[in-house]
Write a protein that holds these residues in place. Sequence first.
Motif, PDB file in Angstrom:
ATOM      1  N   PRO A   1       0.812  -1.217   0.000  1.00  9.36           N
ATOM      2  CA  PRO A   1       0.000   0.000   0.000  1.00  9.36           C
ATOM      3  C   PRO A   1       0.846   1.268   0.000  1.00  9.36           C
ATOM      4  CG  PRO A   1       0.070  -0.909   2.199  1.00  9.36           C
ATOM      5  CD  PRO A   1       0.828  -1.872   1.326  1.00  9.36           C
ATOM      6  N   CYS A   2       2.166   1.158   0.167  1.00 12.14           N
ATOM      7  CA  CYS A   2       3.075   2.304   0.186  1.00 12.14           C
ATOM      8  C   CYS A   2       4.173   2.056  -0.835  1.00 12.14           C
ATOM      9  CB  CYS A   2       3.668   2.522   1.580  1.00 12.14           C
ATOM     10  SG  CYS A   2       2.451   2.844   2.865  1.00 12.14           S
ATOM     11  N   LYS A   3       4.018   2.644  -2.005  1.00 15.69           N
ATOM     12  CA  LYS A   3       4.908   2.344  -3.120  1.00 15.69           C
ATOM     13  C   LYS A   3       5.744   3.564  -3.517  1.00 15.69           C
ATOM     14  CE  LYS A   3       1.135   1.177  -5.221  1.00 15.69           C
ATOM     15  NZ  LYS A   3       0.253   0.946  -4.062  1.00 15.69           N
ATOM     16  N   GLN A   4       6.977   3.323  -3.922  1.00 16.16           N
ATOM     17  CA  GLN A   4       7.806   4.384  -4.475  1.00 16.16           C
ATOM     18  C   GLN A   4       7.336   4.701  -5.893  1.00 16.16           C
ATOM     19  OE1 GLN A   4      12.089   3.981  -4.021  1.00 16.16           O
ATOM     20  NE2 GLN A   4      11.787   2.388  -2.479  1.00 16.16           N
ATOM     21  N   VAL A   5       7.407   5.970  -6.259  1.00 17.05           N
ATOM     22  CA  VAL A   5       6.954   6.382  -7.588  1.00 17.05           C
ATOM     23  C   VAL A   5       7.740   5.654  -8.671  1.00 17.05           C
ATOM     24  CG1 VAL A   5       6.834   8.331  -9.199  1.00 17.05           C
ATOM     25  CG2 VAL A   5       6.111   8.634  -6.822  1.00 17.05           C
ATOM     26  N   ALA A   6       9.051   5.513  -8.461  1.00 17.19           N
ATOM     27  CA  ALA A   6       9.877   4.815  -9.455  1.00 17.19           C
ATOM     28  C   ALA A   6       9.422   3.365  -9.633  1.00 17.19           C
ATOM     29  CB  ALA A   6      11.348   4.861  -9.035  1.00 17.19           C
ATOM     30  N   HIS A   7       8.980   2.743  -8.546  1.00 18.86           N
ATOM     31  CA  HIS A   7       8.524   1.358  -8.628  1.00 18.86           C
ATOM     32  C   HIS A   7       7.162   1.266  -9.310  1.00 18.86           C
ATOM     33  CE1 HIS A   7      11.328  -0.255  -5.218  1.00 18.86           C
ATOM     34  NE2 HIS A   7      11.919   0.639  -5.985  1.00 18.86           N
ATOM     35  N   ILE A   8       6.325   2.275  -9.106  1.00 23.59           N
ATOM     36  CA  ILE A   8       5.036   2.307  -9.801  1.00 23.59           C
ATOM     37  C   ILE A   8       5.260   2.429 -11.303  1.00 23.59           C
ATOM     38  CG2 ILE A   8       2.885   3.602 -10.098  1.00 23.59           C
ATOM     39  CD1 ILE A   8       3.120   4.460  -7.165  1.00 23.59           C
ATOM     40  N   ARG A   9       6.201   3.294 -11.681  1.00 21.33           N
ATOM     41  CA  ARG A   9       6.512   3.459 -13.110  1.00 21.33           C
ATOM     42  C   ARG A   9       7.102   2.179 -13.694  1.00 21.33           C
ATOM     43  NH1 ARG A   9       9.184   9.474 -12.348  1.00 21.33           N
ATOM     44  NH2 ARG A   9       7.203  10.637 -12.271  1.00 21.33           N
ATOM     45  N   TYR A  10       7.907   1.494 -12.895  1.00 21.43           N
ATOM     46  CA  TYR A  10       8.476   0.217 -13.361  1.00 21.43           C
ATOM     47  C   TYR A  10       7.356  -0.787 -13.625  1.00 21.43           C
ATOM     48  CZ  TYR A  10      11.186  -4.110 -13.399  1.00 21.43           C
ATOM     49  OH  TYR A  10      11.721  -5.320 -13.756  1.00 21.43           O
ATOM     50  N   ALA A  11       6.397  -0.856 -12.705  1.00 25.36           N
ATOM     51  CA  ALA A  11       5.264  -1.759 -12.895  1.00 25.36           C
ATOM     52  C   ALA A  11       4.486  -1.392 -14.151  1.00 25.36           C
ATOM     53  CB  ALA A  11       4.355  -1.717 -11.665  1.00 25.36           C
TER      54      ALA A  11
END
Length: 439
Positions: free
Chosen positions: A112-122
């Motif tokens: 539920p707490c994600k880094q923006v860079a990781h969201i973009r990677y997904a």
Amino acid sequence: MNGYLNESNFLMVEEGFTTRDLLENLLGELCQESEQQAFFVADLGDIMKKHLRFLKALPRVKPYFPVKCNGSEGVIRLLAELGAGFACANKAEISRVQGIGVPADRIFYSSPCKQVAHIRYAATHGVRLMAFDNEVELSKVARSHPRARLLLGITADSIPSAHPSMTFGTTLKSCRHLLETAKEQAVEVVGISFHLGSRGLEPQALAQAVAAAQLVFDMGAELGHHMHLLDIGGGFPGTEDTRAPLEEIAAGINSALDLYFPEGSGVDIVARPGRYYVTSAFTLAVSITALEEIPTEQPGSDEEECGSKKSLVYHLSEGIYGAFSCLLFDSPCPRPRLHRRPHQRLLGVLPTETLPRAALAQQQPAGPAGARRGAHRRRAGAAPAARGGLAAFREHGSLQHANSIPAQHRAPATGQLRHVPHGLENHPALPGKATPDRR
């Protein structure tokens, strides 16, 4: 076979050959090499049986294995072969799962707490299913991954958490506002997620959680969201010595689902069983590197009386900064089983290969109580009293800990492990000295 498993990567054994048999053979070979490192032995056959048992008990529920629970390659490959999905907490776990060929539609970015860079990677790797439970997280996803399919995490646990900072999920009062905000930002909310954990898998708690999810489903439908997915979380027991077996828990879950989300309602059900799959499948072998006698503290006694009573403390080749990090949270200390041969003093290192058809090690008779300390000298590395199962002996030997899980980002401190939990392959061993022989 879907191609996730390659038998050449694993140690194949004959029917009836147990984990204990394998340990006997390994220890006989490794004790001559003067090594002290700990190692795991994994039984893939046990995981396969657990999977079939889960599908039989919960036929409507698709399991998504939390990679943070155990990132061993053998575990991931087997569950991928069996058709399970994967709940990933970060970019590295997504990469690990996709690296063996698991398609993006079987991956749930569950943190539920994600880094923006990781969201973009997904987003760039096709992973769309994600969780959120607050407006800030929703805004991050809306900016970085507008094609995401979100599950709204709700808190439905009536039992206060022992770690309040570790509690996730929004309250029912906040759900409508978050669903409205998602609609305004053109983010698709497709369902609800909750996680009661092992403390909440009681029929009444489960029924309340599923009922709460049904209310939020209705809210979402009113606001124009296509709600069709319910995640009931994890917390399923990994061993048989629990208050309720899986089948009893499953009966309560099935009853609640039939009442609030009956078949034909168009709602798919998923769950995140983690420890359920791997706890009984892993056995940890450690060596006893030293022992010492310390005065037993007696409440109300003076120092002279305390000094007359001694207890043994065993120093192990693994500590709470490694495989026993579960002791820092809510897991019980694994039960030790003494393994000793004449002239055997130390253990060697085993790559964490897996055993597709091996059985679990058999229970050994319990011995007098003792205490255990890990490889690091700090007292914070001490494990609690064994309360049986650890013999009071004066020579070095080795211990087996059944029902052990390689903890998240932890493994025995050795560079020779090939299958280790995520995050250790490129990290050096944790600092600290082995405890000197105090005999």
